[in-house]
Design an enzyme around this catalytic site. Structure first.
Site, PDB file in Angstrom:
ATOM      1  CE  LYS A  22      -1.813   1.464   4.082  1.00 45.23           C
ATOM      2  NZ  LYS A  22      -1.486   2.870   4.387  1.00 45.23           N
ATOM      3  CG  ASN A  23       2.442   2.666   3.553  1.00 49.36           C
ATOM      4  OD1 ASN A  23       1.265   2.993   3.350  1.00 49.36           O
ATOM      5  ND2 ASN A  23       2.936   2.462   4.765  1.00 49.36           N
ATOM      6  CB  CYS A 117      -3.977   6.385  11.413  1.00 44.88           C
ATOM      7  SG  CYS A 117      -4.433   4.918  10.503  1.00 44.88           S
ATOM      8  NE  ARG A 122       1.051  10.018  10.634  1.00 41.64           N
ATOM      9  CZ  ARG A 122       0.667   8.943   9.942  1.00 41.64           C
ATOM     10  NH1 ARG A 122      -0.514   8.453  10.099  1.00 41.64           N
ATOM     11  NH2 ARG A 122       1.479   8.386   9.082  1.00 41.64           N
ATOM     12  CG  ASP A 307       3.258   1.288   9.568  1.00 41.61           C
ATOM     13  OD1 ASP A 307       2.909   2.147  10.400  1.00 41.61           O
ATOM     14  OD2 ASP A 307       3.326   1.533   8.342  1.00 41.61           O
ATOM     15  NE  ARG A 399      -7.165   4.309   6.108  1.00 40.03           N
ATOM     16  CZ  ARG A 399      -6.315   4.919   6.916  1.00 40.03           C
ATOM     17  NH1 ARG A 399      -6.605   5.077   8.180  1.00 40.03           N
ATOM     18  NH2 ARG A 399      -5.174   5.378   6.466  1.00 40.03           N
TER      19      ARG A 399
HETATM   20  C1  UD1 Z   1       4.708   6.568   6.398  1.00 42.53           C
HETATM   21  C2  UD1 Z   1       3.743   5.418   6.244  1.00 42.53           C
HETATM   22  C3  UD1 Z   1       3.190   4.996   7.595  1.00 42.53           C
HETATM   23  C4  UD1 Z   1       4.342   4.714   8.566  1.00 42.53           C
HETATM   24  C5  UD1 Z   1       5.324   5.869   8.604  1.00 42.53           C
HETATM   25  C6  UD1 Z   1       6.566   5.581   9.437  1.00 42.53           C
HETATM   26  C7  UD1 Z   1       2.829   5.875   4.042  1.00 42.53           C
HETATM   27  C8  UD1 Z   1       1.651   6.233   3.217  1.00 42.53           C
HETATM   28  N1  UD1 Z   1       2.666   5.816   5.364  1.00 42.53           N
HETATM   29  O1  UD1 Z   1       3.955   7.653   6.931  1.00 42.53           O
HETATM   30  O2  UD1 Z   1       2.404   3.824   7.430  1.00 42.53           O
HETATM   31  O3  UD1 Z   1       3.807   4.516   9.863  1.00 42.53           O
HETATM   32  O4  UD1 Z   1       5.765   6.203   7.274  1.00 42.53           O
HETATM   33  O5  UD1 Z   1       7.214   4.459   8.946  1.00 42.53           O
HETATM   34  O6  UD1 Z   1       3.895   5.591   3.521  1.00 42.53           O
HETATM   35  N2  UD1 Z   1       7.189  14.165  10.555  1.00 42.53           N
HETATM   36  C9  UD1 Z   1       7.329  15.501  10.840  1.00 42.53           C
HETATM   37  N3  UD1 Z   1       7.083  16.404   9.853  1.00 42.53           N
HETATM   38  C10 UD1 Z   1       6.686  16.024   8.591  1.00 42.53           C
HETATM   39  C11 UD1 Z   1       6.561  14.639   8.304  1.00 42.53           C
HETATM   40  C12 UD1 Z   1       6.815  13.733   9.307  1.00 42.53           C
HETATM   41  O7  UD1 Z   1       7.671  15.874  11.962  1.00 42.53           O
HETATM   42  O8  UD1 Z   1       6.483  16.896   7.747  1.00 42.53           O
HETATM   43  C13 UD1 Z   1       7.459  13.165  11.622  1.00 42.53           C
HETATM   44  C14 UD1 Z   1       6.234  12.340  11.968  1.00 42.53           C
HETATM   45  O9  UD1 Z   1       5.381  13.003  12.879  1.00 42.53           O
HETATM   46  C15 UD1 Z   1       6.863  11.097  12.529  1.00 42.53           C
HETATM   47  C16 UD1 Z   1       8.150  10.942  11.702  1.00 42.53           C
HETATM   48  O10 UD1 Z   1       8.392  12.219  11.127  1.00 42.53           O
HETATM   49  O11 UD1 Z   1       7.217  11.305  13.874  1.00 42.53           O
HETATM   50  C17 UD1 Z   1       8.078   9.908  10.610  1.00 42.53           C
HETATM   51  O12 UD1 Z   1       6.924  10.127   9.830  1.00 42.53           O
HETATM   52  P1  UD1 Z   1       6.906   9.830   8.261  1.00 42.53           P
HETATM   53  O13 UD1 Z   1       8.038   8.916   7.925  1.00 42.53           O
HETATM   54  O14 UD1 Z   1       6.818  11.102   7.531  1.00 42.53           O
HETATM   55  O15 UD1 Z   1       5.541   9.056   8.115  1.00 42.53           O
HETATM   56  P2  UD1 Z   1       4.536   9.134   6.891  1.00 42.53           P
HETATM   57  O16 UD1 Z   1       5.270   9.343   5.622  1.00 42.53           O
HETATM   58  O17 UD1 Z   1       3.406  10.015   7.234  1.00 42.53           O
END
Ligand code: UD1
Length: 420
Positions: A22-23, A117, A122, A307, A399
């Site tokens: 999915k991701n 979620c 986030r 995850d 989902r």
């Molecule tokens: C992706 C995955 C999700 C997984 C996560 C971590 C997808 C669609 N989803 O989510 O299933 O749980 O990686 O492996 O691929 N952060 C910030 N600022 C930002 C972006 C992120 O502070 O602009 C922080 C987040 O709050 C978190 C960390 O960075 O603490 C990692 O998040 P991130 O790797 O960005 O997760 P997603 O890409 O949202």
């Protein structure tokens, strides 16, 4: 609303086909917007999140053919630059991934702040920083992210992430492929899904090096071309079924799964007394002896994935001895704890650490699914709880897991889906 009714106590044995990730699929669907030539993706999973992303692509005027037999072709030749509708965006955080492609192709983008979620704040600040490093002006306007490229389009730049973010790395890569000049992305997320996006973009004609490492280099090109790409298998789905085998003392072959994407998970399973080994078709997971309590810390890839944290907590809840589970990626990802406790798990929370003291057996109860991975941890616990566990609000499961109940039933689980 549907619910799952699970009769616990049945050992799983058989084969589970692992779907495409999915991701990995979500950013690649968004990447279609970069090109005026079609992109065909194969091994696309049939999931609610994927359908939401396809609906969003259609909103932009992308012509979608499929999905049929896990293949979908998207043609963004006639795409228009509109604002992303809130009712799609609020359902799924990954919609923020359209920012980079829209900005790169059209010079501007407006997207509502995403939902998804409820696992912590986030923020999207790292996505914004990446776009600014390529010359964009970004403002927040009443809950909407408004991004504009300079006259003449985005320009290559140097992006240094303070912490590796999967989504922000993907935004940076997609924005940079059409920017003028070279972009260097440092402290990039190294996840296989980032690497797979790099492979897809390369197939489309992008010049990318190092996707899947700390340092990604992108040389901007004028335009992208028609391409076909196969999505990698879902390591989180595979890890979830590995836990299903382990928790029931069962024996499952996970066809299509790749052990090299699951090294931290495989090591944790082995430490807990579970056997896991590669086969010609994927990997095998088996448990015959007692489960042992182990300590886990979630970390960016290649560390233990956040995850799979909830699923491992379910597993540790019936292990011998105590386990410590530390969550370092998301600050609020323990919503499954009170629900697992309803099934008899003994878990104490101290900030970002959970101490799980293994119990002899879990007992069935009605529980409520809160987010995607939390929900599946309740299903896993239900597989071994004595009696009939009812998992309410299963739409979260749909989902992210294709045919979860059917796949488990085929291996000997007793589960029925009914209207609540
Ligand atoms: C992706 C995955 C999700 C997984 C996560 C971590 C997808 C669609 N989803 O989510 O299933 O749980 O990686 O492996 O691929 N952060 C910030 N600022 C930002 C972006 C992120 O502070 O602009 C922080 C987040 O709050 C978190 C960390 O960075 O603490 C990692 O998040 P991130 O790797 O960005 O997760 P997603 O890409 O949202």
């Amino acid at each position: 609303m549907e619910r799952l009714v699970i009769q616990g106590g049945h050992r799983l044995e058989g084969t589970v086909q692992i779907c495409g990730a999915k991701n990995a699929a979500l950013p690649q669907l968004a990447a279609t917007l970069l090109s005026d030539e079609p992109l065909t993706l194969t091994n696309v999973p049939d999931l609610a999140d994927i359908r939401s992303m396809l609906t969003l692509m259609e909103h932009y005027g992308v012509v979608v053919k499929g999905p049929a037999h896990a293949t979908v072709t998207l043609d963004a030749a006639g795409a228009r630059n509109l604002e992303a509708p809130y009712d799609v965006v609020r359902r799924m955080r990954a919609t923020v991934l359209v920012l980079g492609p829209l900005l790169a192709r059209f010079g501007s983008a407006r997207v509502s702040q995403p939902g998804g979620c409820a696992i912590g704040a986030r923020p999207v600040d790292l996505h914004v920083k990446a776009l600014q490093a390529l010359g964009a002006t970004v403002s927040l306007d009443g809950g909407t992210i408004d991004a504009r490229a300079p006259e003449g389009g985005l320009v290559g730049g140097r992006i240094v992430f303070p912490t590796p973010s999967v989504g922000a790395t993907e935004t940076a890569m997609m924005a940079a492929v059409l920017a003028r000049g070279e972009t260097e992305i440092l402290n990039a997320a190294r996840d296989p899904e980032v690497c797979d996006l790099g492979a897809c973009l390369a197939a489309m004609g992008a010049q990318i090096e190092g996707a899947g490492t700390h340092r990604v280099l992108v040389r901007g090109v004028e335009r992208l071309r028609r391409a076909r790409h196969e999505i990698i298998p879902d390591r989180i789905e595979a890890g979830t079924y590995a836990v299903a085998a382990a928790i029931t003392g069962g024996h499952l072959e996970l066809t299509g799964a790749r052990l090299e994407h699951l090294s931290a998970v495989g090591a944790a399973l082995e430490a807990a007394g579970v056997q896991i080994w590669p086969t010609d078709r994927g990997l095998m997971v088996s448990r015959t002896g007692r489960l042992k309590g182990i300590d886990i810390t979630t970390e960016p890839y290649p560390g233990f994935p956040t995850d799979l944290q909830a699923q491992f907590m379910a597993l540790m809840s019936i292990a011998d001895g105590a386990s410590m589970i530390r969550e370092t990626v998301f600050e609020n990802r323990f919503m499954h704890v009170p629900e697992l406790a309803r099934l008899g798990a003994n878990v104490t929370l101290q900030g970002t650490t959970a101490v799980v003291r293994g119990v002899e057996r879990l007992k069935a109860a009605p529980v409520m699914a809160t987010d995607l991975r939390a929900s599946v941890s309740l299903v896993l616990a239900g597989l071994v709880a004595e009696g009939e566990t009812v998992v309410n609000r299963v739409y979260h499961l749909d989902r992210g897991y294709e045919a979860l109940d059917r796949k488990l039933v085929r291996c000997g689980a007793r589960i029925r889906r009914e209207d609540a």
